[in-house]
Write an enzyme that holds these catalytic residues in place. Structure first.
Site, PDB file in Angstrom:
ATOM      1  N   GLU A  78       0.582  -1.619  -0.087  1.00 16.34           N
ATOM      2  CA  GLU A  78      -0.400   0.231   0.216  1.00 16.34           C
ATOM      3  C   GLU A  78       1.151   1.248   0.379  1.00 16.34           C
ATOM      4  OE1 GLU A  78      -3.090   0.001  -0.080  1.00 16.34           O
ATOM      5  OE2 GLU A  78      -3.700  -2.551  -0.041  1.00 16.34           O
ATOM      6  N   ARG A  88     -18.039  -0.811   5.006  1.00 16.80           N
ATOM      7  CA  ARG A  88     -19.302  -1.542   4.170  1.00 16.80           C
ATOM      8  C   ARG A  88     -19.401  -2.481   5.588  1.00 16.80           C
ATOM      9  NH1 ARG A  88     -19.348  -5.818   1.761  1.00 16.80           N
ATOM     10  NH2 ARG A  88     -17.479  -6.446   1.677  1.00 16.80           N
ATOM     11  N   CYS A 141      -8.002  -1.840   8.049  1.00 17.72           N
ATOM     12  CA  CYS A 141      -6.479  -1.465   7.036  1.00 17.72           C
ATOM     13  C   CYS A 141      -6.043  -0.132   6.953  1.00 17.72           C
ATOM     14  CB  CYS A 141      -6.251  -3.004   6.222  1.00 17.72           C
ATOM     15  SG  CYS A 141      -6.610  -4.459   6.762  1.00 17.72           S
ATOM     16  N   HIS A 165      -0.888  -5.790   1.900  1.00 16.97           N
ATOM     17  CA  HIS A 165      -2.091  -6.573   1.727  1.00 16.97           C
ATOM     18  C   HIS A 165      -1.864  -8.068   1.394  1.00 16.97           C
ATOM     19  CE1 HIS A 165      -5.561  -3.513   2.472  1.00 16.97           C
ATOM     20  NE2 HIS A 165      -6.527  -4.354   3.053  1.00 16.97           N
TER      21      HIS A 165
HETATM   22  N1  PCA Z   1      -8.263  -6.883   6.441  1.00 21.27           N
HETATM   23  C1  PCA Z   1      -9.416  -5.799   6.617  1.00 21.27           C
HETATM   24  C2  PCA Z   1      -9.214  -5.923   8.306  1.00 21.27           C
HETATM   25  C3  PCA Z   1      -8.546  -6.284   9.178  1.00 21.27           C
HETATM   26  C4  PCA Z   1      -7.668  -7.303   7.798  1.00 21.27           C
HETATM   27  O1  PCA Z   1      -7.288  -7.710   7.751  1.00 21.27           O
HETATM   28  C5  PCA Z   1      -9.250  -4.798   6.154  1.00 21.27           C
HETATM   29  O2  PCA Z   1      -9.137  -5.240   4.138  1.00 21.27           O
HETATM   30  O3  PCA Z   1      -9.851  -3.477   5.865  1.00 21.27           O
END
Ligand code: PCA
Length: 213
Positions: A78, A88, A141, A165
């Site tokens: 990111e 959401r 996140c 991610h």
């Molecule tokens: N993914 C979520 C929150 C916790 C996670 O592992 C997100 O992408 O916001």
């Protein structure tokens, strides 16, 4: 160098979260850096509080958080966190915040201050799909991407933070239609490669990592 690596507990009806499973499997040292692992709740505010306490306790140079992005096919590094919660689905304590700033006094966005291009390059060099992502979403996140960066900007100048991610695990994708996934071992290898880049990169690479849309 000390690197605090965080992973989330499961959320959204999933029984596992690959982020904490992968973080748990990281070695205790990568590229000479000490790796400290931390599980955080998929809950707004509380996730940041627990990271804040760990920063106080461990004094890490870098905080690298990892989260699940179900539906993405590779590891995404990111680039930016934005100052908004727009959930959401409710988080794990039932909070469903819509269009509220994370820190009202903070700027609209922060770029992470880890070398995103070098991280992507290292992961790709191991033969693992990876790309720069320009949105961490607007759920927990992004809350952590923005929130930790804000904490560092206001309270711990000189420290750095970033966010990765990762896709679903194969067992999570198995019950879904046309859903991409990645085996746990590759995730661990990819995160390890990204950490090598964080440790070794002085100045980020200038290479294409943008998107047209
Ligand atoms: N993914 C979520 C929150 C916790 C996670 O592992 C997100 O992408 O916001």
């Amino acid at each position: 160098m000390v690197i605090l690596v965080t992973g989330f507990e499961p959320f959204g009806g999933e029984r596992v979260n690959p982020s904490i499973e992968a973080v748990k499997m990281l070695p205790g040292q990568i590229a000479g850096a000490e790796i400290i692992k931390l599980e955080i709740p998929t809950v707004c505010r509380k996730s940041l509080e627990i990271i804040g306490q760990a920063i106080e306790r461990e004094d890490p140079d870098v905080v690298l958080s990892v989260g699940q992005a179900g539906g993405r096919s590779g590891i995404s590094v990111e680039r930016v966190g934005i100052n908004v919660d727009d959930f959401r689905i409710p988080d794990n304590e039932g909070n469903q915040i819509i269009d509220e700033p994370i820190f009202p006094e903070g700027p609209a966005a922060y770029f992470v201050n880890v070398p995103v291009k070098a991280m992507v390059r290292r992961i790709l060099d191991r033969g693992i799909p990876a790309s720069v992502s320009n949105t961490a979403g607007t759920f927990v996140c992004n809350h952590v991407t923005y929130g930790v960066r804000h904490l560092i900007a206001t309270k711990y100048p000189g420290k750095r933070s970033g966010f990765l991610h990762i896709p679903y695990l194969p067992q999570q994708a198995a019950g879904k239609k046309n859903m991409p996934s990645m085996p746990l071992g590759l995730m661990v290898e990819g995160i390890t490669a990204a950490i090598w880049a964080v440790v070794e990169t002085r100045e980020d690479r200038k290479e294409v990592g943008g998107a047209l849309h």
